[in-house]
Design a protein around this motif. Structure first.
Motif, short mmCIF file in Angstrom:
data_model
loop_
_atom_site.label_atom_id
_atom_site.label_comp_id
_atom_site.label_asym_id
_atom_site.label_seq_id
_atom_site.Cartn_x
_atom_site.Cartn_y
_atom_site.Cartn_z
N LEU A 5 -2.29 13.75 -7.63
CA LEU A 5 -1.39 13.36 -8.71
C LEU A 5 -1.03 14.55 -9.59
CD1 LEU A 5 -2.94 9.97 -9.88
CD2 LEU A 5 -1.16 10.38 -8.19
N ASP A 22 -6.11 2.74 -7.90
CA ASP A 22 -6.35 3.67 -9.01
C ASP A 22 -5.37 3.48 -10.17
OD1 ASP A 22 -7.03 6.22 -6.57
OD2 ASP A 22 -8.43 4.84 -7.52
N ALA A 24 -2.23 2.71 -10.05
CA ALA A 24 -0.84 3.01 -9.73
C ALA A 24 -0.04 1.72 -9.63
CB ALA A 24 -0.75 3.79 -8.42
N THR A 25 1.28 1.83 -9.74
CA THR A 25 2.15 0.68 -9.64
C THR A 25 3.31 0.99 -8.70
OG1 THR A 25 3.43 1.41 -11.55
CG2 THR A 25 1.63 -0.15 -11.96
N ASP A 75 1.69 6.70 -10.78
CA ASP A 75 0.41 6.70 -11.48
C ASP A 75 0.61 7.41 -12.81
OD1 ASP A 75 -2.83 6.49 -10.70
OD2 ASP A 75 -2.32 7.97 -12.23
N ASP A 76 0.37 6.71 -13.90
CA ASP A 76 0.60 7.27 -15.25
C ASP A 76 2.00 7.88 -15.35
OD1 ASP A 76 -1.91 6.53 -16.12
OD2 ASP A 76 -2.83 8.43 -15.52
#
Length: 298
Positions: A5, A22, A24-25, A75-76
């Motif tokens: 990432l 973790d 993530a979307t 992720d973020d």
């Protein structure tokens, strides 16, 4: 996962469609995501020539009028992978560990997919998850060398090959259909002739059809199925059965390379591992393996 990432560029997030590992979307990409999707794909311009060609022609990551879209994994607020979801599924820099949530999102769309193709590890991971969701494959081609050539071919080109002309459409279309049926085992006309005919006509009009005709019949043909300023991907290579076994393929493929290099410096293709004759021809011309693709046919 954290190290992976940290190496990718920031992404502008919008609504979230579903959870991934973790934290993530997964969500459908929009216009605002175009630049970042291009940056992601440019990490491997050969493997990702399909999506890069789409971005060059449309300059947009948004869903198409025909209903295809790109699923992005974040992720973020950082893009860590993507997958084209149209008639086919085509992963873009997608780690196999993220295949599960992408497969789930593709399944929720209700779409039926003709195939998955791309880097082997990710394609096979997507297939495993989709199979669990009821998408049963007709065939799995797990080992397809991805090959490229830059610079001149190693054999003399056969300059009877040239760019296809729309005036020859009625001769080119049956050859394309014959190649398709030999390759996948069923007719491209299933469900109607119009879609495939428009696809072939479009390739001719774009200057992406390469053909040698003799007495109104195709002797050899190929297409540039995806084209960017850096890479072309050769598809649909076909020799008329009456001309097979005569040692003509290498000369035609050398001409394919030189014609393709008018558009981009790198010429690529992928081939079934069991097709030893084709692989030998490509290697003789100067192609070298740079990766491994897989294709799952539904």
């Amino acid at each position: 996962m954290a190290k992976m990432l940290s190496r990718v560029a920031p992404w502008l997030a919008s609504h979230k469609d579903g959870p991934a590992p973790d934290g993530a979307t997964v969500r459908v990409l929009g216009v605002a995501d175009t630049r970042q999707l291009r940056e992601l794909a440019e990490n491997d311009p050969v493997a990702n020539v399909f999506i890069l060609a789409h971005l060059e022609s449309t300059d947009s990551a948004a869903p198409t009028p025909g209903g295809a879209n790109v699923l992005g994994v974040f992720d973020d607020d950082v893009l860590v992978g993507a997958c084209w979801a149209g008639a086919n599924l085509v992963p873009v820099q997608l780690d196999p560990e993220l295949a599960g949530p992408v497969a789930a999102a593709a399944h929720r769309s209700g779409r039926r997919y003709a195939s998955i193709f791309g880097p082997a590890a990710t394609v096979l991971a997507l297939h495993r998850h989709l199979e669990e969701l009821g998408h049963l494959a007709h065939e799995v081609r797990a080992d397809q060398p991805l090959m490229t050539i830059t610079g001149p071919p190693a054999v003399e080109p056969n300059w009877q090959l040239g760019f296809g002309q729309y005036a020859d459409f009625d001769a080119i279309l049956p050859a394309c259909a014959a190649m398709f049926e030999e390759e996948v085992g069923y007719s491209p006309y299933l469900g109607g002739r119009d879609f495939y005919s428009r696809r072939v006509a479009g390739l001719i009009r774009q200057g992406h059809s390469l053909v040698h005709l003799k007495d109104g019949e195709v002797v050899f043909k190929a297409e540039l199925g995806a084209v960017t300023a850096e890479v072309t991907q050769v598809q649909g290579v076909w020799m008329n059965p009456t001309h097979r076994g005569l040692g003509l393929s290498a000369g035609y493929m050398a001409a394919v390379v030189l014609l393709a290099q008018k558009m981009a410096p790198v010429t690529s293709l992928y081939v079934n591992d069991y097709n030893s004759r084709a692989r030998a021809t490509y290697e003789r011309v100067g192609f070298r393996q740079v990766g491994t693709f897989a294709t799952v046919l539904f």
